[in-house]
Design a protein around this motif. Structure first.
Motif, PDB file in Angstrom:
ATOM      1  N   TYR A 261       0.800  -1.219   0.000  1.00 44.65           N
ATOM      2  CA  TYR A 261       0.000   0.000   0.000  1.00 44.65           C
ATOM      3  C   TYR A 261       0.838   1.276   0.000  1.00 44.65           C
ATOM      4  CZ  TYR A 261      -4.167  -2.768   0.141  1.00 44.65           C
ATOM      5  OH  TYR A 261      -5.162  -3.641  -0.216  1.00 44.65           O
ATOM      6  N   ASP A 262       2.130   1.163   0.286  1.00 49.43           N
ATOM      7  CA  ASP A 262       3.007   2.315   0.085  1.00 49.43           C
ATOM      8  C   ASP A 262       3.104   2.619  -1.413  1.00 49.43           C
ATOM      9  OD1 ASP A 262       3.572   2.813   2.728  1.00 49.43           O
ATOM     10  OD2 ASP A 262       5.304   1.480   2.769  1.00 49.43           O
ATOM     11  N   ILE A 263       3.197   1.556  -2.213  1.00 49.18           N
ATOM     12  CA  ILE A 263       3.248   1.724  -3.669  1.00 49.18           C
ATOM     13  C   ILE A 263       1.905   2.244  -4.180  1.00 49.18           C
ATOM     14  CG2 ILE A 263       3.461   0.519  -5.883  1.00 49.18           C
ATOM     15  CD1 ILE A 263       5.437  -1.368  -4.552  1.00 49.18           C
ATOM     16  N   VAL A 264       0.822   1.685  -3.684  1.00 49.40           N
ATOM     17  CA  VAL A 264      -0.515   2.113  -4.098  1.00 49.40           C
ATOM     18  C   VAL A 264      -0.698   3.604  -3.838  1.00 49.40           C
ATOM     19  CG1 VAL A 264      -2.985   1.913  -3.603  1.00 49.40           C
ATOM     20  CG2 VAL A 264      -1.592  -0.152  -3.789  1.00 49.40           C
ATOM     21  N   THR A 265      -0.281   4.044  -2.646  1.00 47.42           N
ATOM     22  CA  THR A 265      -0.422   5.452  -2.274  1.00 47.42           C
ATOM     23  C   THR A 265       0.408   6.355  -3.187  1.00 47.42           C
ATOM     24  OG1 THR A 265      -0.829   4.860   0.033  1.00 47.42           O
ATOM     25  CG2 THR A 265      -0.147   7.123  -0.413  1.00 47.42           C
ATOM     26  N   GLN A 266       1.649   5.952  -3.436  1.00 51.30           N
ATOM     27  CA  GLN A 266       2.518   6.761  -4.291  1.00 51.30           C
ATOM     28  C   GLN A 266       2.019   6.814  -5.732  1.00 51.30           C
ATOM     29  OE1 GLN A 266       6.827   6.241  -3.809  1.00 51.30           O
ATOM     30  NE2 GLN A 266       6.437   5.244  -1.849  1.00 51.30           N
ATOM     31  N   LEU A 267       1.467   5.718  -6.213  1.00 53.99           N
ATOM     32  CA  LEU A 267       0.896   5.710  -7.557  1.00 53.99           C
ATOM     33  C   LEU A 267      -0.303   6.651  -7.641  1.00 53.99           C
ATOM     34  CD1 LEU A 267       1.037   1.902  -8.490  1.00 53.99           C
ATOM     35  CD2 LEU A 267       2.358   3.755  -9.521  1.00 53.99           C
ATOM     36  N   GLY A 268      -1.097   6.667  -6.589  1.00 54.42           N
ATOM     37  CA  GLY A 268      -2.243   7.573  -6.554  1.00 54.42           C
ATOM     38  C   GLY A 268      -1.814   9.026  -6.573  1.00 54.42           C
ATOM     39  N   GLU A 269      -0.788   9.351  -5.792  1.00 50.94           N
ATOM     40  CA  GLU A 269      -0.287  10.716  -5.759  1.00 50.94           C
ATOM     41  C   GLU A 269       0.316  11.116  -7.100  1.00 50.94           C
ATOM     42  OE1 GLU A 269       2.462  10.700  -2.552  1.00 50.94           O
ATOM     43  OE2 GLU A 269       0.908  10.618  -0.992  1.00 50.94           O
ATOM     44  N   ALA A 270       1.040  10.179  -7.716  1.00 52.01           N
ATOM     45  CA  ALA A 270       1.660  10.463  -9.021  1.00 52.01           C
ATOM     46  C   ALA A 270       0.590  10.738 -10.075  1.00 52.01           C
ATOM     47  CB  ALA A 270       2.539   9.296  -9.447  1.00 52.01           C
ATOM     48  N   SER A 271      -0.508  10.011  -9.994  1.00 48.55           N
ATOM     49  CA  SER A 271      -1.599  10.202 -10.959  1.00 48.55           C
ATOM     50  C   SER A 271      -2.194  11.599 -10.844  1.00 48.55           C
ATOM     51  CB  SER A 271      -2.693   9.153 -10.730  1.00 48.55           C
ATOM     52  OG  SER A 271      -2.207   7.850 -10.955  1.00 48.55           O
ATOM     53  N   MET A 272      -2.420  12.061  -9.619  1.00 49.07           N
ATOM     54  CA  MET A 272      -2.991  13.384  -9.435  1.00 49.07           C
ATOM     55  C   MET A 272      -1.991  14.480  -9.799  1.00 49.07           C
ATOM     56  SD  MET A 272      -5.998  12.626  -8.808  1.00 49.07           S
ATOM     57  CE  MET A 272      -6.586  14.313  -8.696  1.00 49.07           C
ATOM     58  N   ASN A 273      -0.715  14.232  -9.554  1.00 50.04           N
ATOM     59  CA  ASN A 273       0.317  15.194  -9.989  1.00 50.04           C
ATOM     60  C   ASN A 273       0.326  15.304 -11.513  1.00 50.04           C
ATOM     61  OD1 ASN A 273       1.161  15.771  -7.377  1.00 50.04           O
ATOM     62  ND2 ASN A 273       2.754  14.198  -7.382  1.00 50.04           N
TER      63      ASN A 273
ATOM     64  N   PHE B 223     -11.609  13.274 -10.633  1.00 50.25           N
ATOM     65  CA  PHE B 223     -11.490  12.661  -9.315  1.00 50.25           C
ATOM     66  C   PHE B 223     -12.427  11.462  -9.167  1.00 50.25           C
ATOM     67  CE2 PHE B 223     -12.463  12.516  -4.712  1.00 50.25           C
ATOM     68  CZ  PHE B 223     -11.181  12.342  -4.216  1.00 50.25           C
ATOM     69  N   LYS B 224     -13.650  11.594  -9.648  1.00 49.05           N
ATOM     70  CA  LYS B 224     -14.617  10.499  -9.539  1.00 49.05           C
ATOM     71  C   LYS B 224     -14.125   9.263 -10.276  1.00 49.05           C
ATOM     72  CE  LYS B 224     -19.442   9.255 -10.413  1.00 49.05           C
ATOM     73  NZ  LYS B 224     -20.765   9.733 -10.907  1.00 49.05           N
ATOM     74  N   ASN B 225     -13.628   9.436 -11.490  1.00 49.90           N
ATOM     75  CA  ASN B 225     -13.128   8.295 -12.261  1.00 49.90           C
ATOM     76  C   ASN B 225     -11.864   7.714 -11.630  1.00 49.90           C
ATOM     77  OD1 ASN B 225     -14.555   7.888 -15.151  1.00 49.90           O
ATOM     78  ND2 ASN B 225     -14.700  10.024 -14.567  1.00 49.90           N
ATOM     79  N   PHE B 226     -10.982   8.592 -11.174  1.00 50.20           N
ATOM     80  CA  PHE B 226      -9.741   8.156 -10.541  1.00 50.20           C
ATOM     81  C   PHE B 226     -10.026   7.321  -9.293  1.00 50.20           C
ATOM     82  CE2 PHE B 226      -6.811   9.304  -7.033  1.00 50.20           C
ATOM     83  CZ  PHE B 226      -5.687   8.620  -7.463  1.00 50.20           C
TER      84      PHE B 226
END
Length: 205
Positions: A152-164, A181-184
């Motif tokens: 979940y550290d990877i999951v979190t970082q991937l999520g942040e990278a997507s929004m960046n 945001f809804k689709n993401f």
């Protein structure tokens, strides 16, 4: 007999009015587009009076952002006290963000990067939230809502990278932040949820 309003009470009330008006303008137009003159005119006060309360725009912005972060955190904590279910808590959190995005000009977020004190506050706040996020994912795994085999550290970082990426490429010029945001969130949440968790999503999203 009518109570006399003290100077301290007046300044406190005026400070609150200024902050509310400023944050509204910042969110609607972006931070850089709003001058201190604009805020003074919005409230029909003199620029001198405004500077007696706030020394500069960054001080005003910092206090407004800090207050909004504190308020949303308190709301989430209160909801968490009243609801034991991890899925309900995470859906409440995403609901908060979705509503926030509906009233914000994307320039507000990009402009935040230009104010060092505010940026540092948000960085520290992000580090604190990251610790809570790891514990939260662990709890979701224990309750059977999240897949146990994921990092979940990877999951979190991937999520942040997507929004960046969304902000860097200005995707918000093509789609609204709420739609993005809804689709993401729908894709990300479904990706790490078990069948039990996905059942909750199907009833909620």
């Amino acid at each position: 007999m009518q109570k006399k309003i003290t100077t301290t009470e007046y300044r406190k009330t005026l400070r609150e009015k200024i902050m509310n008006a400023a944050m509204k303008c910042f969110r609607e137009k972006g931070i850089r587009a709003v001058r201190m003159d604009d805020i003074a005119n919005e409230l029909s006060i003199s620029k001198r009076t405004l500077y007696e309360i706030y020394n500069n725009k960054e001080e005003l912005l910092y206090e407004g952002v800090e207050r909004e972060v504190r308020k949303s955190t308190e709301q989430l904590q209160q909801f968490a006290k009243e609801h034991d279910d991890v899925m309900q808590i995470i859906l409440f959190f995403y609901g908060q963000k979705f509503r926030e995005l509906g009233s914000v000009n994307p320039l507000f977020y990009t402009d935040l990067e230009k104010y060092a004190k505010v940026k540092e506050f948000l960085r520290i706040r992000h580090e604190e939230q990251s610790k809570n996020t790891r514990a939260f994912f662990g709890r979701g795994v224990e309750e059977g809502y999240f897949l146990p085999q994921l990092n979940y550290d990877i999951v979190t970082q991937l999520g942040e990278a997507s929004m960046n990426y969304v902000m860097a490429t200005k995707m918000y010029q093509q789609f609204s932040l709420q739609e993005i945001f809804k689709n993401f969130v729908s894709v990300l949440l479904r990706g790490y949820c078990t069948e039990k968790g996905q059942h909750i999503l199907d009833m909620s999203l």
